[in-house]
Design a protein around this motif. Structure first.
Motif, PDB file in Angstrom:
ATOM      1  N   ASN A  30     -10.854  -4.303 -12.545  1.00  0.00           N
ATOM      2  CA  ASN A  30      -9.355  -4.279 -12.529  1.00  0.00           C
ATOM      3  C   ASN A  30      -8.639  -3.106 -12.866  1.00  0.00           C
ATOM      4  O   ASN A  30      -7.407  -2.990 -12.303  1.00  0.00           O
ATOM      5  CB  ASN A  30      -9.247  -5.652 -13.631  1.00  0.00           C
ATOM      6  CG  ASN A  30      -9.218  -7.088 -13.250  1.00  0.00           C
ATOM      7  OD1 ASN A  30      -8.165  -7.408 -12.432  1.00  0.00           O
ATOM      8  ND2 ASN A  30     -10.144  -7.925 -13.333  1.00  0.00           N
ATOM      9  N   ARG A  63      -4.254  -0.213 -15.772  1.00  0.00           N
ATOM     10  CA  ARG A  63      -4.339   0.158 -14.131  1.00  0.00           C
ATOM     11  C   ARG A  63      -3.256   0.695 -13.502  1.00  0.00           C
ATOM     12  O   ARG A  63      -3.479   1.938 -12.892  1.00  0.00           O
ATOM     13  CB  ARG A  63      -4.303  -1.377 -13.815  1.00  0.00           C
ATOM     14  CG  ARG A  63      -4.347  -1.098 -12.217  1.00  0.00           C
ATOM     15  CD  ARG A  63      -4.661  -2.468 -11.348  1.00  0.00           C
ATOM     16  NE  ARG A  63      -3.720  -3.279 -11.378  1.00  0.00           N
ATOM     17  CZ  ARG A  63      -3.767  -4.445 -11.977  1.00  0.00           C
ATOM     18  NH1 ARG A  63      -5.214  -5.045 -11.687  1.00  0.00           N
ATOM     19  NH2 ARG A  63      -2.971  -5.254 -11.807  1.00  0.00           N
ATOM     20  N   LEU A 103      -9.458   3.829  -6.412  1.00  0.00           N
ATOM     21  CA  LEU A 103     -10.860   3.734  -6.392  1.00  0.00           C
ATOM     22  C   LEU A 103     -11.430   5.299  -5.404  1.00  0.00           C
ATOM     23  O   LEU A 103     -12.409   5.615  -5.583  1.00  0.00           O
ATOM     24  CB  LEU A 103     -11.349   2.958  -5.556  1.00  0.00           C
ATOM     25  CG  LEU A 103     -11.538   1.488  -6.246  1.00  0.00           C
ATOM     26  CD1 LEU A 103     -11.982   0.413  -5.114  1.00  0.00           C
ATOM     27  CD2 LEU A 103     -12.730   1.716  -7.355  1.00  0.00           C
ATOM     28  N   GLY A 106     -16.595   5.737   1.505  1.00  0.00           N
ATOM     29  CA  GLY A 106     -16.692   4.342   0.958  1.00  0.00           C
ATOM     30  C   GLY A 106     -17.588   3.774   0.163  1.00  0.00           C
ATOM     31  O   GLY A 106     -17.669   2.739  -0.391  1.00  0.00           O
ATOM     32  N   TRP A 107     -18.567   4.719  -0.198  1.00  0.00           N
ATOM     33  CA  TRP A 107     -19.294   4.232  -1.249  1.00  0.00           C
ATOM     34  C   TRP A 107     -19.067   4.622  -2.616  1.00  0.00           C
ATOM     35  O   TRP A 107     -18.488   5.798  -2.847  1.00  0.00           O
ATOM     36  CB  TRP A 107     -20.751   4.879  -0.840  1.00  0.00           C
ATOM     37  CG  TRP A 107     -21.126   4.140   0.383  1.00  0.00           C
ATOM     38  CD1 TRP A 107     -21.326   4.570   1.655  1.00  0.00           C
ATOM     39  CD2 TRP A 107     -22.231   3.013   0.495  1.00  0.00           C
ATOM     40  NE1 TRP A 107     -21.718   3.802   2.546  1.00  0.00           N
ATOM     41  CE2 TRP A 107     -22.490   2.692   1.888  1.00  0.00           C
ATOM     42  CE3 TRP A 107     -22.949   2.268  -0.465  1.00  0.00           C
ATOM     43  CZ2 TRP A 107     -23.204   1.705   2.380  1.00  0.00           C
ATOM     44  CZ3 TRP A 107     -23.598   1.265   0.017  1.00  0.00           C
ATOM     45  CH2 TRP A 107     -23.741   1.140   1.426  1.00  0.00           C
ATOM     46  N   LEU A 108     -19.327   3.980  -3.619  1.00  0.00           N
ATOM     47  CA  LEU A 108     -19.007   4.137  -4.960  1.00  0.00           C
ATOM     48  C   LEU A 108     -19.939   4.762  -5.650  1.00  0.00           C
ATOM     49  O   LEU A 108     -21.261   4.498  -5.537  1.00  0.00           O
ATOM     50  CB  LEU A 108     -18.262   2.829  -5.873  1.00  0.00           C
ATOM     51  CG  LEU A 108     -17.151   2.066  -5.107  1.00  0.00           C
ATOM     52  CD1 LEU A 108     -16.957   0.764  -5.844  1.00  0.00           C
ATOM     53  CD2 LEU A 108     -15.882   3.045  -5.663  1.00  0.00           C
ATOM     54  N   TYR A 167      -8.940  -0.827  -9.284  1.00  0.00           N
ATOM     55  CA  TYR A 167      -8.427  -1.551  -7.985  1.00  0.00           C
ATOM     56  C   TYR A 167      -7.418  -0.561  -7.312  1.00  0.00           C
ATOM     57  O   TYR A 167      -7.549  -0.358  -5.904  1.00  0.00           O
ATOM     58  CB  TYR A 167      -7.852  -2.920  -7.900  1.00  0.00           C
ATOM     59  CG  TYR A 167      -9.063  -3.903  -8.042  1.00  0.00           C
ATOM     60  CD1 TYR A 167     -10.074  -3.808  -7.051  1.00  0.00           C
ATOM     61  CD2 TYR A 167      -8.805  -5.230  -9.109  1.00  0.00           C
ATOM     62  CE1 TYR A 167     -11.076  -4.715  -7.436  1.00  0.00           C
ATOM     63  CE2 TYR A 167      -9.473  -5.995  -8.889  1.00  0.00           C
ATOM     64  CZ  TYR A 167     -10.738  -5.932  -8.126  1.00  0.00           C
ATOM     65  OH  TYR A 167     -11.645  -6.869  -7.952  1.00  0.00           O
ATOM     66  N   SER A 168      -6.459  -0.145  -7.905  1.00  0.00           N
ATOM     67  CA  SER A 168      -5.489   0.629  -7.360  1.00  0.00           C
ATOM     68  C   SER A 168      -5.741   1.824  -6.995  1.00  0.00           C
ATOM     69  O   SER A 168      -4.842   2.755  -6.062  1.00  0.00           O
ATOM     70  CB  SER A 168      -4.094   0.260  -8.048  1.00  0.00           C
ATOM     71  OG  SER A 168      -4.022   0.729  -9.231  1.00  0.00           O
ATOM     72  N   LEU A 228     -20.817   4.318  -9.044  1.00  0.00           N
ATOM     73  CA  LEU A 228     -20.388   3.407 -10.207  1.00  0.00           C
ATOM     74  C   LEU A 228     -20.547   3.966 -11.395  1.00  0.00           C
ATOM     75  O   LEU A 228     -20.012   3.604 -12.309  1.00  0.00           O
ATOM     76  CB  LEU A 228     -21.284   2.257 -10.401  1.00  0.00           C
ATOM     77  CG  LEU A 228     -21.130   1.255  -8.935  1.00  0.00           C
ATOM     78  CD1 LEU A 228     -21.969   0.158  -8.693  1.00  0.00           C
ATOM     79  CD2 LEU A 228     -19.595   0.769  -9.042  1.00  0.00           C
ATOM     80  N   SER A 283     -15.252   7.401  -4.868  1.00  0.00           N
ATOM     81  CA  SER A 283     -15.824   6.991  -3.716  1.00  0.00           C
ATOM     82  C   SER A 283     -16.182   8.283  -2.705  1.00  0.00           C
ATOM     83  O   SER A 283     -15.170   9.076  -2.793  1.00  0.00           O
ATOM     84  CB  SER A 283     -15.011   5.995  -3.111  1.00  0.00           C
ATOM     85  OG  SER A 283     -13.774   6.386  -2.455  1.00  0.00           O
ATOM     86  N   THR A 293       0.730  -1.170   0.037  1.00  0.00           N
ATOM     87  CA  THR A 293      -0.066   0.153  -0.047  1.00  0.00           C
ATOM     88  C   THR A 293       0.927   1.153   0.289  1.00  0.00           C
ATOM     89  O   THR A 293       0.797   2.146  -0.731  1.00  0.00           O
ATOM     90  CB  THR A 293      -1.059   0.007   1.401  1.00  0.00           C
ATOM     91  OG1 THR A 293      -1.240  -1.373   1.748  1.00  0.00           O
ATOM     92  CG2 THR A 293      -1.983   1.008   1.041  1.00  0.00           C
TER      93      THR A 293
END
Lengths: 351, 513, 419
Positions: free
Chosen positions: B365, B422, B371, B378-380, B368-369, B382, B375, B337
């Protein structure tokens, strides 16, 4: 058994996607199907006799279904049902021997099914109270057997062995066979099991009051619910108190089976006095061989028989006593050959 | 010249769209040792897999000892007389030497072993090797590696093989064990067997082989007697043609230093590696498989433990800070991290088992690194993520139905683009790319080169590991050659030639171990 | 080196439609299975019992929902663990531990003692005393009525009577309050206990780096021992009337007056939690990490996801659900028994697996899990309704689980068969 298996196979087709192929019930069907439906769908053994529609359907719910004791209760219940001719027995226990939640579900299911009466051996005196209340609310009488329920006002009657007295009998028998001298070990069954706790209390009481020269070496070990766990526990205790143990009391059949095995393996069979509660084949043989010095007997067949009989009486408006004892006996190497003891040692079992 | 014991002619094999072998022919004479030479991925192992029955060829024929040979599987090939000795040993460590030798060809009737016949067979094989001192009852686990290898060879001999293939047999042997092995090979040669010897080390090949054949891009490109060929001949056959216009160049100029590595050592490799990396620079790392290139990247990224050395990461304003992680002697691996937050991004050489979560969507994919942009508490969001991902897919020409499509449904090249997307999406400043062009088609490769150039022009630093020399030399600013865990040499790319890289990479002139 | 010109794989279209079909099947599969099982039992019950058929009655379905709740709620937590590629064998004994801790907390009056400095027993005693007083007064009134009396005397007695009744009512209100307080604290302890169990599992799994199967095999035994310790090797029986709040028992009661909109409140709570969890699994950053962990832990690590802490979070979250499961178990049993969770973990895992989750991680759904738990309850209930014996019931369950796992394998192979 074959019928059962057949049913299983039939049922197994469902999840594999053949659900749509089930026969549809004919609309407005009046009479009972008797030919088209496989006999196996009816509860085991009952398939041959439903000529007269039964007047009463009773659910008999044991604590478990695998011990021989329950098979004898089942036989007794079926005996009574056959005698009356118009009583049908639905025999169903929880899948596991100590699954309280499972037993509650079974009671709830039978309440929903609106059987005419429930005969129950509660796994827990308190946990089953609410389920029995549900039954009462649905006007289904409940009769308790084998182990007590906390709230006796809810039930028709309590049909059981006096376990305290049975424990006392065991204590007396073990004390006498030890000649009033030496050290004893008592193995408990499982935490929170009412009937065996009473036996344990009765045993300790009888030893304490009747045999001042006998010392209780160990009375707080739980041997668990299976012969295997009991075997391990006893072996540990015998190793710990090597050469000191003169007598052992095992409070129930799976427990005793493990004790006998442990005694045989450690070469102490016959030397250590051993009293068991409830018989099995090995224990009876062990008694004939002088390895077992007493077996306290209950009368499970009578228990099943009386339960059904009293519940029918209750439904017919007769008055039923709140408490019915089914007797407790001690088989010893001396009296085991008598016909009375033989019948209790090898009780009838439901096939 | 003696008649060939094995001939392979017109062997063709493709996997999906990739032609692994095209019309390859190979004659292995009896009583001689033939070197099979080629770059990584040239088709050597595929050819040997065809020979050993692991793959069946799409076209072509083989004859063994004059008879047609078309094995249905590895076992059939072995029984027909093809013995394979891989660099990874295939022994059951708890069985005895004898049992291992006879494994799969036990003599006996009705399930009972015929010990006497077996024992004789094992004896013969060990005698032929000149190692009758090996005790048949010893569990293989107790033998040193070199002797375990002998057991493998004996196993091949016990099945009456006509041809033995040695696939990089010396990689796990010490110098003196190698000499022993060569002695054994020479013995087998005099016994009239045909021997194929695969190795990268020209020096070794010169020691033990008589003739050679070179594969490139799945084709035979040459061969002959070793005595007639110089090393330069062979290397140029291996490396092939010069740089073509397949490598789009985007002008970029290296700037200030962003990463200073000094004395970095991992568990086994890398060994004492030092270099500096600049903004806008593409640093290539060449070397053979197992030279420690992947390990170097993993150490830099914190995936593997570093034993000694230090990493100094400089951020743009000239402010310097040394990161913990590689300084003390015994140090737990730094949290990844942390590395990601320091601006490192790694594209793994292994898309399937490490690089991508195959069953998850492209969007997952890719993001992931990082987000964070999508957010809140903690909520995305989408929808916003979807738009952003679709944008990236367009930029990198990822061909897919939608950002929600699972990565496993994509072709290899598109998967690789997702993996690269990514690290770009992560906005990493130091990109560690491990074989990013492996197993993808030429067009996609060119796109990836262009992308790398663009990123360098945008001020990112890139470390580019590849086994494909041509691309390294064409794309990188500087190229380092690694061998046995060490940096052998770093030069500006135009000062290297494929030949010079290879000769540095294959050199065995080891310093004191 | 020039690569041969490659064409895009043409098989893309076929596999894609295949995949879509799979995705649809993932959702619909458990639904189909549940429908098939329900249909089967409904039809068989109709055949056998005619007008007396009860399987498809509202009351029976409600009963089934109540019987499912404990397993279902714990299975929700297990779903998250399984998606993350883990497993928790300790869930069963942890539920029993939570229920035991809850029962113990009630029995010891922790809530009243901590926050009201009182015990339910003392209030219950005052009620008994007050009732005794009331009886005494009533007797005195009767005695007065029987003989000579004057109105002031009677008035005084009647006043005393109404005072006594008022005292009883006050005490009863006080007791109800204390019971609720006690219940609140006990439920809190159960949830905390569950979360703690999960936290310990997570800590061990991520720091010992031992496979979760082994770690939780150990903690399964550990929690069993702990709950036996808490229960002092017997059953913890808080007094049903003076210590156990009605609200707690009514959570999963099937009594008509305990229902809320036709279902036990515990079932509604389960559905609410399920909806919440489904939302979390769809819309949070955490859920991405959970799926990443289960799908490919190496990738997760590569992406800088904090694998350790996310694992701990996963297990702790699941522990909270286990805590709710503990509350439910107590609600049904009204006692805390240390052994009543043994074997439960397998039913929980089975529910998740039947619901279409993959034991190799990366896949699973909340809806599927609920359906899986329901399927098992329906089978148990249906077998009782049809009078089928235990061996049959066991075999059916076994086959369903095997079928679910086989299906999972089949799906995985279908995915990995791609070029």
């Amino acid at each position: 058994m074959t019928a059962q298996f057949w049913t299983a196979c039939l049922l197994l087709l469902v999840p594999l996607g053949c659900g749509g192929a089930q026969p549809q019930p004919p609309p407005g069907r009046a009479e009972r199907p008797d030919v088209i439906i496989p006999m196996g769908l009816l509860p085991g053994g009952q398939a041959e006799t439903p000529v007269v529609p039964p007047k009463y359907t009773f659910a008999v719910i044991p604590k478990g279904t695998t011990h021989e004791f329950w098979k004898s209760v089942h036989a007794g219940a079926e005996n009574a049902a056959k005698e009356f001719g118009d009583v049908k027995i639905l025999w169903k226990g929880p899948l596991l021997e100590n699954d309280r939640d499972g037993q509650i579900s079974v009671v709830q299911d039978f309440v929903t099914k609106k059987v005419d009466g429930i005969i129950l051996a509660p796994l827990d005196k308190q946990a089953l109270v609410d389920a029995v209340k549900d039954a009462q609310a649905a006007n289904i009488p409940v009769l308790i057997f084998d182990s007590a329920l906390q709230d006796e006002s809810l039930i028709v009657s309590y049909v059981a062995t006096d376990n305290l007295k049975g424990g006392q009998l065991a204590g007396r028998q073990l004390g006498e066979s030890m000649g009033g001298q030496g050290n004893v070990v008592m193995l408990r069954y499982n935490t929170g099991s009412e009937s065996t706790e009473q036996r344990e209390d009765g045993f300790l009481e009888a030893i304490k009051s009747g045999f001042p020269n006998i010392k209780v070496l160990s009375s707080n070990e739980y041997a668990g619910t299976t012969p295997e766990s009991s075997l391990d526990k006893v072996t540990q205790i015998l190793t710990k108190h090597k050469g000191e143990v003169n007598g052992i009391f095992a409070v129930c059949e799976p427990n005793a089976a493990g004790v006998l095995k442990a005694l045989e393996e450690s070469g102490l069979a016959g030397k250590v006095k051993f009293v068991a509660f409830d018989p099995n084949k090995e224990l009876i043989q062990g008694m004939a061989d002088g390895k077992v010095h007493g077996i306290v007997l209950q009368d499970p067949v009578t228990m099943g028989y009386e339960s059904v009989k009293r519940l029918v009486a209750h439904l017919n408006g007769e008055k039923v006593e709140k408490r019915i004892g089914t007797g407790e006996y001690v088989a010893t190497p001396e009296n085991m050959a008598t016909s009375e003891m033989d019948k209790l040692l090898k009780p009838q079992q439901f096939e | 010249m003696s008649s060939p014991v094995l001939t392979m002619s017109g062997i063709t094999k493709s996997f999906g769209a990739t032609h692994a072998l095209r019309d390859v022919s190979l004659d292995v004479p009896a009583g001689r040792v033939m070197a099979l030479i080629g770059e990584n991925g040239a088709g050597k192992s595929t050819l040997m897999k065809v020979l050993s029955g692991a793959h069946s060829p799409d076209a072509g024929t083989m004859t063994l000892n004059g008879k047609p040979f078309a094995p249905s599987g590895p076992h059939a090939a072995r029984l027909a007389g093809v013995g394979m000795i891989y660099q990874e040993l295939n022994l059951a460590p708890d069985l005895s030497v004898e049992d291992n030798i006879m494994l799969g060809q036990e003599r006996g009737r009705f399930g009972l072993l015929d010990r006497a016949t077996q024992r004789a067979k094992v004896r013969d094989a060990l005698d032929l090797l000149g190692h009758s001192d090996l005790k048949p009852n010893t569990p293989v686990r107790e033998l040193p590696i070199a002797q375990q290898q002998l057991v493998e060879i004996a196993r091949a001999l016990a099945s009456d093989c006509k041809v033995i293939v040695f696939d990089e047999p010396t990689s796990s042997l010490t110098r003196s064990d190698v000499e022993h092995l060569f002695a054994v090979i020479r013995r087998l040669k005099t016994a009239g067997l045909g021997i194929v010897y695969i190795s990268h080390f020209l020096e070794e090949i010169r020691q033990v082989c008589d003739c050679y054949a070179v594969l490139r891009d799945g084709q035979s490109v040459g061969g002959g007697d070793l005595s007639d060929a110089t090393d330069t001949n062979i290397v140029s056959l291996m490396v092939g043609r010069s740089v073509s216009e397949l490598f789009p160049s985007v002008p970029h100029t290296p700037g200030e230093i962003v990463l200073q590595v000094s004395g970095l050592s991992g568990e086994s490799s890398p060994v004492d590696v030092s270099f500096e990396l600049r903004r806008g620079e593409i640093l290539g790392i060449a070397g053979l498989i197992g030279a420690g290139r992947t390990e170097l990247l993993r150490c830099l990224f914190g995936l593997d433990r570093c034993r000694t050395g230090s990493l100094t990461r400089s951020v743009s304003e000239g402010e310097r800070f040394t990161k913990r992680g590689c300084q003390s002697q015994v140090q737990r691996s730094p949290s990844l991290t942390l590395r990601v937050s320091e601006g490192f991004g790694l594209v793994s050489e292994d898309r399937k088992t490490e690089g991508l979560a195959q069953s998850r969507s492209i969007a997952d994919n890719m993001t992931y690194s990082r987000l964070k942009p999508y957010s809140r508490f903690g909520w995305l969001n989408l929808k916003r993520r979807r738009t952003a991902v679709a944008d990236w897919m367009q930029r990198l020409h990822v061909k897919a139905a939608s950002p929600e499509q699972s990565v496993s449904e994509l072709s290899g090249g598109n998967q690789q683009k997702v993996a690269i997307a990514r690290v770009l999406h992560q906005e990493a400043d130091i990109l560690l790319l491990d074989e990013p062009t492996r197993g993808i088609d030429v067009g996609t490769k060119a796109e990836i080169y262009r992308l790398m150039g663009e990123q360098a022009a945008a001020g990112k630093a890139i470390i580019f590991v590849s086994s494909y020399l041509t691309e390294l030399l064409a794309v990188c600013d500087r190229v380092a050659v690694m061998s046995r865990g060490r940096f052998k040499e770093i030069r500006v790319a135009r000062d290297w030639t494929a030949e010079s890289v290879m000769s540095v990479a294959v050199s065995v002139n080891e310093t004191v171990a | 080196m020039i690569e041969p010109p490659t064409t895009q794989p043409t098989s893309g279209y076929r596999t894609k439609s295949n995949q879509n079909w799979m995705r649809v099947f993932n959702v619909v599969g458990p639904f189909l299975a549940l429908t098939a099982v329900v249909l089967f039992f409904a039809i068989a019950d109709g055949w056998m019992n005619g007008e007396k058929a009860t399987f498809l009655t509202g009351r029976n379905l409600m009963t089934i929902s109540s019987q499912t709740a404990t397993v279902a709620v714990a299975a929700l937590g297990m779903t998250v663990i399984i998606i993350a590629g883990g497993i928790d064998l300790s869930a069963g004994t942890a539920i029993a531990l939570c229920a035991t801790v809850l029962a113990w907390s009630l029995k010891e009056d922790l809530g009243p003692r901590w926050f009201a400095n009182e015990t339910t027993a003392s209030v219950a005693k005052s009620i008994t005393e007050a009732k005794g007083d009331l009886k005494q007064i009533e007797r005195e009134i009767e005695a007065l009525a029987g003989g000579e009396y004057n109105t002031t005397q009677v008035a005084a007695k009647l006043m005393a009577k109404s005072d006594a009744e008022e005292t009883i009512r006050q005490h009863e209100r006080r007791l109800t309050k204390l019971k609720s307080l006690s219940a609140a604290v006990a439920v809190g302890m159960s949830l905390g206990c569950g979360a703690f169990c999960g936290f310990v599992n997570g800590l061990l799994v991520s720091y010992l780096r031992v496979v979760p199967f082994i770690v939780t095999l150990g903690t399964m035994q550990l929690y069993l021992g702990l709950s036996k310790q808490v229960a002092r090797e017997t059953t913890v029986r808080p007094d049903r009337f003076s210590q156990v709040s009605d609200g707690l028992v009514d959570l999963l009661s099937v009594r008509a007056d305990a229902l809320w909109l036709g279902l036990p409140s515990g079932v509604w709570l389960t559905l609410l939690l399920a909806a919440l969890l489904a939302a979390v699994l769809h819309w949070t950053v955490f859920s991405r990490y959970v799926f990443a962990l289960g799908s490919n832990e190496a990738t997760a690590r590569l992406c800088g996801i904090n694998v350790r802490w996310n694992k701990i979070a996963v297990y702790t979250l699941s522990g909270l659900f286990v805590g709710v499961g503990g509350v439910y178990q107590f609600s049904r049993l009204t006692v805390g028994n240390p052994t009543s969770g043994s074997g439960l973990e397998l039913r929980i895992i089975a529910a998740v697996v039947i619901g279409g989750a993959s034991l190799s991680g990366g896949r699973g759904s909340v809806l599927g899990t609920l359906l899986g738990a329901l399927i098992m309850s329906v089978i148990a209930n249906g077998c009782t309704m049809l009078g089928l014996q235990n061996p049959v019931q066991d075999m059916i369950l076994g086959v369903i689980i095997v079928a679910a796992v086989a299906l999972d394998q089949f799906r995985q192979r279908a995915v990995s068969r791609k070029p």
